[in-house]
Design a protein around this motif. Structure first.
Motif, mmCIF file in Angstrom:
data_model
loop_
_atom_site.group_PDB
_atom_site.id
_atom_site.type_symbol
_atom_site.label_atom_id
_atom_site.label_comp_id
_atom_site.label_asym_id
_atom_site.label_seq_id
_atom_site.Cartn_x
_atom_site.Cartn_y
_atom_site.Cartn_z
ATOM 1 N N ILE A 131 0.873 -1.175 0.000
ATOM 2 C CA ILE A 131 0.000 0.000 0.000
ATOM 3 C C ILE A 131 0.909 1.224 0.000
ATOM 4 C CG2 ILE A 131 -1.825 1.263 1.191
ATOM 5 C CD1 ILE A 131 -2.739 -1.350 2.422
ATOM 6 N N VAL A 139 -10.685 6.430 -7.725
ATOM 7 C CA VAL A 139 -9.777 6.430 -6.579
ATOM 8 C C VAL A 139 -9.758 7.808 -5.934
ATOM 9 C CG1 VAL A 139 -8.263 4.590 -7.402
ATOM 10 C CG2 VAL A 139 -7.827 6.945 -8.102
ATOM 11 N N SER A 140 -9.346 7.832 -4.673
ATOM 12 C CA SER A 140 -9.128 9.097 -3.985
ATOM 13 C C SER A 140 -7.838 9.720 -4.515
ATOM 14 C CB SER A 140 -9.031 8.876 -2.475
ATOM 15 O OG SER A 140 -10.192 8.267 -1.970
ATOM 16 N N THR A 169 -3.291 6.937 -3.596
ATOM 17 C CA THR A 169 -2.938 5.777 -2.780
ATOM 18 C C THR A 169 -3.266 4.507 -3.550
ATOM 19 O OG1 THR A 169 -3.318 6.962 -0.705
ATOM 20 C CG2 THR A 169 -3.333 4.557 -0.608
ATOM 21 N N THR A 177 -3.221 0.307 -3.738
ATOM 22 C CA THR A 177 -3.143 -0.982 -3.058
ATOM 23 C C THR A 177 -2.804 -2.025 -4.106
ATOM 24 O OG1 THR A 177 -4.772 -0.320 -1.388
ATOM 25 C CG2 THR A 177 -4.369 -2.681 -1.662
ATOM 26 N N GLN A 188 -11.904 12.498 -1.762
ATOM 27 C CA GLN A 188 -11.711 11.405 -0.821
ATOM 28 C C GLN A 188 -12.926 10.490 -0.877
ATOM 29 O OE1 GLN A 188 -8.804 11.108 0.922
ATOM 30 N NE2 GLN A 188 -9.500 9.054 1.491
ATOM 31 N N PRO A 209 -15.135 7.030 0.090
ATOM 32 C CA PRO A 209 -15.265 6.160 1.269
ATOM 33 C C PRO A 209 -14.520 4.841 1.050
ATOM 34 C CG PRO A 209 -17.320 6.238 0.022
ATOM 35 C CD PRO A 209 -16.438 7.290 -0.552
ATOM 36 N N VAL A 210 -13.897 4.366 2.103
ATOM 37 C CA VAL A 210 -13.146 3.111 2.026
ATOM 38 C C VAL A 210 -14.096 1.945 2.301
ATOM 39 C CG1 VAL A 210 -11.246 1.765 3.000
ATOM 40 C CG2 VAL A 210 -11.050 4.261 2.784
#
Length: 364
Positions: A137, A162-163, A174, A176, A197, A199-200
């Motif tokens: 990550i 993606v954010s 970021t 992964t 941003q 939500p994850v």
């Protein structure tokens, strides 16, 4: 290439539109012809940056040595702020106030990513590759601004939002990355915001598929037609030589009962196979959900799993190595044929089969 280059606004450009920030000369080239030297002089005067060893002489007997010497002094003289020699390229880019095209933070000392960047008229495309056999990550920085990044996954032709944040002439994302993973990061749509941003997703396990599995082995490969495994483990741990040295495709079968509360709140259901050696096709209630061949070994259960009883089949295929080793055992009936004995009877076996743990997950 030098003859094709022109310089504009401090950038080098070819007729095809390829652009470069620095002309890097061969570090071993102590000789240079006068025509090439004149071209470099013109590029420098147009604002191009040049790095490389100062040439000592011309290989041509017809070149004017005095003119050659004057140009060398003119190009590599102390007044040329954009002409460098003996400096690392990274230091030169810093001196030119040019940030790297791609950077990433190292979560571990040996974290290593490779990348390729391609520019098209309407988009920027980066291919990013994780060189380690573990999940990474990282926060990656791309020298692109004003466009929204997307992740494109070549293995299933999917795109993912993606954010990101845009600041200081770069876009940070970021990433992964699974073991040895590779993704395309594509910048194409105009960004309306400098920071987004998302939500994850929250992952939760709703069921662990423990207990017995019925395994049907491919015919004429030396294994019994069917065995029952009380727990998931490598075929190589079996006391049955036919299973221990099996190479081919075996089908794991189980009936699972899905609870109604798994489907509440429109939760996304995913089947996680854990560890698989080497690839698997998942079939639910007679419907194939595709083949998974790399970590994470997961498939989406949407539209296939239903409340109540469901028939689950997982067809796992391994490599040929174990069967080749099995054929080298004393008294073994050979099943394979090779032109060379690539493996011996005491060669190490490779883990094979569905190793698990197998779980059903919800993603919200």
């Amino acid at each position: 290439l030098i003859n094709l280059l022109s310089a504009k606004d401090g950038m080098l450009e070819t007729p095809s539109g390829m652009r470069y920030r620095v002309l890097v000369l061969d570090s071993n080239a102590s000789k240079m012809s006068l025509p090439v030297l004149r071209k470099i002089s013109a590029l420098v005067k147009a604002g191009a940056a040049v790095t490389g060893v100062k040439p000592l002489s011309t290989p041509s007997l017809s070149d004017d040595q005095d003119a050659f010497n004057r140009l060398v002094q003119e190009i590599w003289g102390s007044s040329r702020a954009r002409v460098f020699t003996g400096k690392p390229l990274g230091d030169i880019m810093t001196a030119l106030d040019t940030r790297p095209d791609f950077e990433y933070d190292k979560t571990n000392k040996d974290t290593k990513l490779l990348y390729v960047h391609r520019t098209l008229p309407d988009r920027e495309i980066y291919w990013v590759n994780n060189r380690n056999n573990r999940k990474e990550i990282v926060t990656a920085s791309f020298r692109v601004t004003g466009k929204v990044p997307e992740l494109w996954h070549a293995e299933n032709a999917s795109k993912e939002a993606v954010s990101y944040s845009i600041e200081n002439g770069a876009t940070k994302v970021t990433l992964t990355l699974q073991p040895h993973d590779a993704v395309f990061v594509v910048f194409r749509e105009k960004a309306a915001k400098t920071s987004v941003q998302l939500p994850v997703p929250v992952e939760a396990s709703v069921a662990s598929l423990d207990g017995d599995w019925t395994v049907h082995f491919q015919e004429q490969r030396g294994a019994p037609a069917t065995v029952t495994l009380h727990q998931l483990e490598s075929w190589t741990k079996s006391s049955d030589a036919g299973v221990k040295y099996f190479s081919g495709t075996a089908t794991y079968a189980k009936t699972i009962t899905a609870s109604k509360d798994w489907f509440e709140n429109n939760a996304r259901l995913v089947l996680d196979l854990g560890d698989v050696r080497e690839l698997a096709e998942v079939i639910v209630n007679g419907k194939s959900l595709g083949i998974t061949w790399k970590a994470p070994f997961q498939v989406d259960l949407a539209g296939s799993l239903r409340p109540g009883e469901n028939k689950l089949e997982i067809r796992v295929t391994n490599l040929w190595v174990n069967r080749l080793i099995g054929d080298m055992q004393p008294g073994a009936s050979k099943i394979t044929y090779t032109t060379m004995p690539f493996y011996q009877a005491n060669s190490p076996l490779l883990p094979s089969g569905l190793l698990g743990p197998v779980r059903i997950l919800t993603l919200k």
